[in-house]
Design a protein around this motif. Structure first.
Motif: not given
Length: 188
Positions: A37-54, A64-72
């Motif tokens: 399992i490899e994950l590269q992402g950015v967890a925003s403190v300002v926007e209540n969001r987690f971006d999956i870069l890879d 499975v290979r994924v990119r995208g985001s989860f947004e509160g």
């Protein structure tokens, strides 16, 4: 850490690598096994969001290979994901399939398909938090919010009630928010 011009924290870069990981929802249930399992992402403190870069989930050639985001959202977390899959066994698909997406098809698949592989596929998911909250209340997710297209091989299934099982089937399929199409080209 990522910081704003005034020095306040705005986000955290996240990097995770794991090998030979088993994930279970409870000790009584079979989990998912991944060699890598490899994950590269950015967890925003300002926007209540987690971006999956890879994100890569892999065992052998299957993965499975994924990119995208989860947004509160106010009621639930919105999901926006794009990805591809390769050589994914049906047993893994059954465990990864969220129960709020085409729930009747999910039940049918779990009850009637015992074996098979998805050699390749691609998916696009864009479900706002409000639609996820409504899905838990029984309102189906709109077809245009989920789109998974895939090929199939070596499928064993009890396709319909009293008919004999089909084995060695191949073909293709498409899953949308509350719609499922299955096209088998051959089988015995």
């Amino acid at each position: 850490p990522q910081r704003l011009d005034d020095g306040r924290l705005s986000a955290l870069d996240i990097s995770l690598t794991a090998k030979n990981l088993s994930m279970r929802s409870s000790p009584q249930k079979d989990g998912l096994q991944f060699e890598r399992i490899e994950l590269q992402g950015v967890a925003s403190v300002v926007e209540n969001r987690f971006d999956i870069l890879d994100l890569v989930l892999q065992t052998g050639n299957a993965g499975v290979r994924v990119r995208g985001s989860f947004e509160g959202g106010e009621e639930a977390i919105g999901v926006r994901l794009d990805g591809v899959l390769r050589d994914l066994p049906i047993s893994v698909v059954q465990k990864l399939w969220p129960p709020i997406i085409a729930p009747n098809t999910r039940k049918w698949l779990n009850a009637n398909v015992s074996k098979g592989v998805l050699p390749e596929g691609q998916f696009h998911i864009n479900v706002p938090g409000e639609a996820i909250a409504r899905a838990f209340e029984g309102i189906p997710i709109a077809d245009n919010m989920v789109d998974l297209r895939f090929s199939l091989r070596d499928v064993e299934t009890r396709y319909f009630a009293q008919l004999p099982p089909i084995s060695g089937a191949s073909g293709s399929g498409r899953l949308q928010g509350n719609r499922f199409e299955l096209m088998l080209q051959n089988g015995t």
